[in-house]
Write a protein that holds these residues in place. Structure first.
Motif, PDB file in Angstrom:
ATOM      1  N   LEU A   1      -5.884  -3.220  -4.694  1.00  0.00           N
ATOM      2  CA  LEU A   1      -5.621  -2.472  -5.569  1.00  0.00           C
ATOM      3  C   LEU A   1      -6.208  -1.647  -6.332  1.00  0.00           C
ATOM      4  CD1 LEU A   1      -2.310  -2.575  -6.112  1.00  0.00           C
ATOM      5  CD2 LEU A   1      -2.646  -4.548  -7.766  1.00  0.00           C
ATOM      6  N   ARG A   2      -6.588  -1.757  -7.093  1.00  0.00           N
ATOM      7  CA  ARG A   2      -6.738  -1.009  -8.648  1.00  0.00           C
ATOM      8  C   ARG A   2      -8.507  -0.141  -7.554  1.00  0.00           C
ATOM      9  NH1 ARG A   2      -4.326  -1.023 -12.650  1.00  0.00           N
ATOM     10  NH2 ARG A   2      -3.633  -2.995 -14.085  1.00  0.00           N
TER      11      ARG A   2
ATOM     12  N   LYS B   1       4.815   5.072  -5.629  1.00  0.00           N
ATOM     13  CA  LYS B   1       3.735   5.640  -6.749  1.00  0.00           C
ATOM     14  C   LYS B   1       4.560   4.438  -8.114  1.00  0.00           C
ATOM     15  CE  LYS B   1       2.173  10.165  -5.942  1.00  0.00           C
ATOM     16  NZ  LYS B   1       1.474   9.457  -5.279  1.00  0.00           N
ATOM     17  N   THR B   2       4.644   3.415  -7.884  1.00  0.00           N
ATOM     18  CA  THR B   2       4.788   2.300  -8.096  1.00  0.00           C
ATOM     19  C   THR B   2       4.151   2.240  -9.575  1.00  0.00           C
ATOM     20  OG1 THR B   2       6.103   0.100  -9.166  1.00  0.00           O
ATOM     21  CG2 THR B   2       4.130   0.521  -7.257  1.00  0.00           C
ATOM     22  N   LYS B   3       5.159   2.256 -11.111  1.00  0.00           N
ATOM     23  CA  LYS B   3       4.131   2.197 -12.164  1.00  0.00           C
ATOM     24  C   LYS B   3       4.059   0.292 -12.395  1.00  0.00           C
ATOM     25  CE  LYS B   3       6.555   5.975 -14.534  1.00  0.00           C
ATOM     26  NZ  LYS B   3       7.572   6.155 -15.421  1.00  0.00           N
TER      27      LYS B   3
ATOM     28  N   TYR C   1      -4.785   2.066  -7.662  1.00  0.00           N
ATOM     29  CA  TYR C   1      -3.802   2.069  -8.665  1.00  0.00           C
ATOM     30  C   TYR C   1      -4.042   1.540 -10.205  1.00  0.00           C
ATOM     31  CZ  TYR C   1       0.068  -0.646 -11.301  1.00  0.00           C
ATOM     32  OH  TYR C   1       1.482  -0.983 -10.779  1.00  0.00           O
ATOM     33  N   THR C   2      -3.342   2.571 -10.778  1.00  0.00           N
ATOM     34  CA  THR C   2      -3.512   2.541 -11.708  1.00  0.00           C
ATOM     35  C   THR C   2      -2.733   2.113 -13.505  1.00  0.00           C
ATOM     36  OG1 THR C   2      -2.774   5.245 -12.952  1.00  0.00           O
ATOM     37  CG2 THR C   2      -5.063   4.579 -12.386  1.00  0.00           C
TER      38      THR C   2
ATOM     39  N   ILE D   1       3.488  -4.067 -10.624  1.00  0.00           N
ATOM     40  CA  ILE D   1       3.994  -4.748  -9.429  1.00  0.00           C
ATOM     41  C   ILE D   1       3.399  -5.969 -10.084  1.00  0.00           C
ATOM     42  CG2 ILE D   1       1.902  -5.855  -8.188  1.00  0.00           C
ATOM     43  CD1 ILE D   1       1.148  -3.122  -7.428  1.00  0.00           C
TER      44      ILE D   1
ATOM     45  N   TRP E   1      -6.886   1.334  -3.103  1.00  0.00           N
ATOM     46  CA  TRP E   1      -5.553   1.673  -3.449  1.00  0.00           C
ATOM     47  C   TRP E   1      -5.487   3.089  -4.341  1.00  0.00           C
ATOM     48  CZ3 TRP E   1      -1.590  -2.905  -2.655  1.00  0.00           C
ATOM     49  CH2 TRP E   1      -1.859  -3.574  -0.913  1.00  0.00           C
TER      50      TRP E   1
ATOM     51  N   VAL F   1       2.471   1.285  -3.243  1.00  0.00           N
ATOM     52  CA  VAL F   1       1.404   2.391  -4.485  1.00  0.00           C
ATOM     53  C   VAL F   1       1.618   3.762  -3.809  1.00  0.00           C
ATOM     54  CG1 VAL F   1      -1.000   2.176  -5.115  1.00  0.00           C
ATOM     55  CG2 VAL F   1       0.883   0.338  -4.979  1.00  0.00           C
ATOM     56  N   LYS F   2       0.961   3.785  -3.130  1.00  0.00           N
ATOM     57  CA  LYS F   2       0.292   5.331  -2.434  1.00  0.00           C
ATOM     58  C   LYS F   2       1.599   6.240  -2.560  1.00  0.00           C
ATOM     59  CE  LYS F   2      -3.643   3.926  -0.028  1.00  0.00           C
ATOM     60  NZ  LYS F   2      -4.448   4.044   1.001  1.00  0.00           N
TER      61      LYS F   2
ATOM     62  N   GLU G   1       1.032  -1.024  -0.101  1.00  0.00           N
ATOM     63  CA  GLU G   1       0.237   0.091   0.201  1.00  0.00           C
ATOM     64  C   GLU G   1       0.717   1.459   0.089  1.00  0.00           C
ATOM     65  OE1 GLU G   1      -3.268   1.559   2.552  1.00  0.00           O
ATOM     66  OE2 GLU G   1      -2.946   0.396   3.271  1.00  0.00           O
TER      67      GLU G   1
END
Length: 811
Positions: free
Chosen positions: A216-217, A189-191, A222-223, A193, A220, A185-186, A182
């Protein structure tokens, strides 16, 4: 969608083709639309861009790159800014080698000390691991290329990692095993995973809708892109529905056809595929642009010096009896131990880096100022006993004022795909230690390994320095700490138990057949030892310095805690101050203390500094399984500032107003969890925690073997062919081990014995497809000749399909 117009120009076949690799390391390209392949490479602590062609399978040697200290080492620095600096240099080298996606960092929790890949992971604590990982990611991605955080999620053992079903309760999953992801990601800001191989509560992580979509999406936001671990795809359609874009490596178009067929028959909407293509295109175009606009020339010496600086800040001083360190000027030193001559500086497996430079202890003494009177290896690296080597080492030790004894674990003991058999340092090294102690008691042990070890011999050494796996400059960094040129400031990012049997997961690690049960719940590492009152050798956060630090004047307000830190010694140094939180309420079971903040401070001798550690959204939260969200409990909380989890220097209390969520537990049914004494939780109590009956932990030996059964299960196969294959593999492994080909023997265990049958198709880049695999399974299950004919027939069909495809491409 960002690339809607471009996607509209694609055929269904082109869109499907992007969802799996072009070969072992590259994505597919669509030349007519200007979509190029991008390159992915291993690289948690250095770039491992395979020197062999990217269609070659295996762990081939990489192009030379700086080998930085491993994540387990850098975590001991407790310095997220240092992690970001490592990331920046990794990113720069990635750009120079035209690597778009760097497969790291790894942030799985150190649930158990024996996990063979612990050297590649940061910590037993999710907050520390998450903050360090976020630093790495920011650094890597500052150059425009992508980090790829792995392995998502609960991949905490190597044995049977491709098939094991991890059974864990929802709260433990959220608080322990997902929190670091988490933060990655937050905050990082990993591109991208990487999904893990294992199942989570019955479903492969790559197909787990709850994990991949809801958390995840959904939660969080995540995109980015989700990439399978290599060969980690089970059901390609279920993976796509769960939001997995890229399957690696190539399947030579087999799963592309599965996707197209699923869309044509309505099993999956084309819009789902379009969204996945859109996310992958963003990864391709953004990283490609960064590589194209950068012309990087790597200063090899500069990067080497950075690696040394990182190692210096990550070394942990564990014992310093009679102030034997730093070494006094003029002391005659005997250097003993094979690792002094041939440094153990990194792990083994997919993260193996081909270093640009490699420092060895014996080549670095002159500049260190330490007076060496000689060197003896003392032991054979891979455990064979040799009395003559011990005798020669003792002869040298008798002549010295101080003995520097280099010991640790070898490369084949800590390796991807295998878990360690025990927590011990090899017996031949300890025999050497005891023998030297008979002739010289001034022993300083220098340990090289990537994870916790037992130390029943610790009373025989006066000094103990743990370098972990310090990368290509680690040997010189250790000498600078021994000499006093560097004041050690590393602190352990994991607890060292007195013995392996003290660990809370001792009875449930690893899962040997179908499942592994996380019966200890959230009580891993110091959370367990501190709450259950179990003595340890070295606590989480522990590390000595050549100076002393005093804590005073704690001040707590709603946004954080402040205090005064004073260097009372005679040397400048750095101290890691740690914030722990303890809830005084007993309504919700919790660990007695949890890490919720830390900071590393440099202070000159005699100087005082005011230090502040802020609270954040994770400081007081817990996950409530009834409301299915994060909540705060109304209670008084102890705010603890310490030098380690067991050395709390300052305490204050604050009252926090909570969210008044309902208590989700029946205390009487979860007595072990409310006491924290979870080393032997019953089946009934664990079932009460997870809220369902446990699945059968054993393999079904009565059914025919299928796609998701492992080759190891051939020992129970109905067909003679399967049983012969199994025993041949075991014989080959033992033979290779005996003749010293240990790395090759390990690869057999990792890449063959514990491989599920579907892995034969998924890992061979299309050489074997699923219909051919059906034939192999027929042979294993007792239909040998029918299986051979089926396999040959399907191989001929595959050749025709590939020939038609190649003809169409050339036209």
């Amino acid at each position: 969608m960002k690339y809607r117009e471009l996607i509209a120009e694609m055929t269904l076949e082109e869109k499907a083709s992007l969802m799996s690799g072009k070969d072992y390391w590259q994505t597919e390209n669509i030349e007519r639309l200007g979509i190029n392949s991008i390159f992915l490479a291993d690289g948690p602590h250095g770039i491992r861009r395979q020197a062999a062609a990217s269609d070659k399978i295996g762990l081939n040697q990489g192009v030379p790159a700086t080998c930085y200290p491993t994540a387990a080492t850098v975590a001991n620095s407790w310095n997220a800014e240092l992690g970001e600096k490592v990331g920046e240099y990794l990113g720069e080298e990635a750009v120079s080698q035209k690597v778009n996606v760097l497969l790291g960092p790894g942030i799985n929790m150190k649930r158990n000390p024996l996990c063979g890949r612990n050297f590649e992971y940061f910590s037993e604590d999710p907050y520390l691991a998450g903050k360090m990982a976020a630093g790495y990611i920011r650094g890597i991605q500052s150059h425009g290329v992508s980090a790829c955080v792995k392995h998502f999620a609960v991949n905490n053992q190597e044995e049977k990692r491709m098939t094991i079903d991890t059974i864990v309760d929802e709260r433990t999953l959220r608080e322990i095993y997902l929190t670091a992801f988490e933060i990655a990601v937050k905050e990082g800001k990993t591109k991208s995973i990487m999904s893990s191989y294992n199942k989570l509560n019955g479903t492969y992580t790559n197909e787990n809708f709850h994990l991949m979509q809801e958390i995840l999406r959904g939660e969080w936001g995540y995109t980015g892109t989700v990439i399978t671990d290599w060969g980690g795809s089970n059901d390609r359609i279920e993976g796509l529905l769960a939001g997995n874009e890229l399957e690696m490596p190539s399947t030579a178009g087999e799963t592309d056809r599965e996707i197209m067929e699923a869309i044509k028959n309505g099993k999956i909407k084309e819009e789902v595929l379009d969204e996945s293509v859109d996310r992958l295109l963003d990864l391709i175009f953004s990283t490609e642009a960064a590589i194209n606009r950068s012309k990087v020339e790597i200063d090899i010496d500069k990067h080497h010096r950075v690696s040394q600086k990182v190692a210096e800040e990550s070394i942990v001083l564990l014992k310093n009896e009679e102030d034997i360190l730093p070494l006094k000027f003029g002391k005659k030193v005997a250097v003993i131990g094979e690792f002094a001559q041939n440094a153990r500086y990194q792990g083994a497996g997919s993260s193996l880096v081909n270093p640009t430079i490699l420092d060895h202890t014996m080549d670095s003494f002159e500049e260190s100022g330490i007076l060496s009177i000689g060197y003896e290896p003392g032991f054979e690296r891979y455990g064979k006993k040799n009395k003559q080597m011990i005798d020669r080492a003792c002869g040298l030790a008798e002549k010295a004022d101080v003995v520097l004894l280099y010991i640790g674990l070898d490369e084949v003991t800590e390796a991807e795909g295998l878990d360690r058999k025990n927590m011990k340092i090899p017996e031949n090294q300890i025999d050497l230690l005891h023998a030297i102690h008979e002739v010289n008691q001034n022993i300083i042990a220098i340990i090289s390994c990537g994870s916790a070890v037992e130390m029943p011999w610790i009373e025989k050494v006066k000094g103990l320095l743990h370098g972990y796996l310090g990368g290509q400059a680690g040997a010189r960094a250790i000498l600078r700490v021994l000499s006093g040129d560097v004041n050690p400031s590393g602190k352990l990012a994991e607890t060292y138990p007195l013995k392996y049997e003290d660990t809370p997961s001792y009875r449930h690690f690893p899962g040997k057949e179908a499942t592994v049960e996380y019966r200890e719940g959230p009580f891993i590492g110091y959370r367990y030892y501190d709450t259950a009152g179990v003595d340890v050798l070295f606590p989480f956060g522990y590390g000595l310095s050549y100076t002393t630090f005093e804590y005073s004047d704690i001040q707590v307000d709603r946004s954080g805690v402040s205090f005064c830190l004073t260097n009372r010694g005679t040397k400048a140094g750095m101290e890691v101050a740690q914030l722990y939180i303890g809830c005084r309420s007993d309504k919700i079971f919790r660990a007695s203390k949890e890490l919720k903040g830390f900071t590393k401070v440099f202070i000159n001798a005699g100087e005082s500094k005011t230090v502040r550690i802020p609270f954040d959204d994770k400081t007081f939260r817990y996950f409530n399984i009834e409301t299915n969200r994060w909540e705060k409990e109304s209670a008084h909380y102890d705010i603890m500032i310490g030098s380690s989890s067991a050395d709390i220097r300052l305490v204050d209390t604050v009252l926090i107003e909570g969210t008044e969520a309902p208590v989700p537990y029946d205390k009487e049914k979860l007595s072990a969890y409310y006491s924290g004494k979870v080393s032997n939780v019953s089946k009934d109590e664990f079932e009460n925690l997870i809220g369902r009956k446990l699945p059968d932990p054993t393999w079904n030996r009565n059914k025919p073997l299928g796609y998701n059964d492992t080759i190891a299960q051939c020992q129970y196969a109905k067909g003679l062919f399967g049983r012969i294959a199994y025993h041949s593999i075991i014989f080959t492994h033992r033979f290779l081990w005996k003749i010293g080909k240990r790395s090759t023997a390990n690869i057999i265990m990792m890449s063959i014995l514990n491989l599920p049958f579907r892995g034969i198709a998924r890992m061979t880049g299309g050489v074997v497809n699923m219909p051919m695999l059906d034939g192999i399974l027929m042979m294993v299950n007792g239909h040998f000749f029918k299986g051979i004919w089926h396999t040959i027939k399907e191989k001929i069909k595959l050749r025709k399909v590939l020939k038609r495809k190649n003809t169409n491409v050339s036209q």
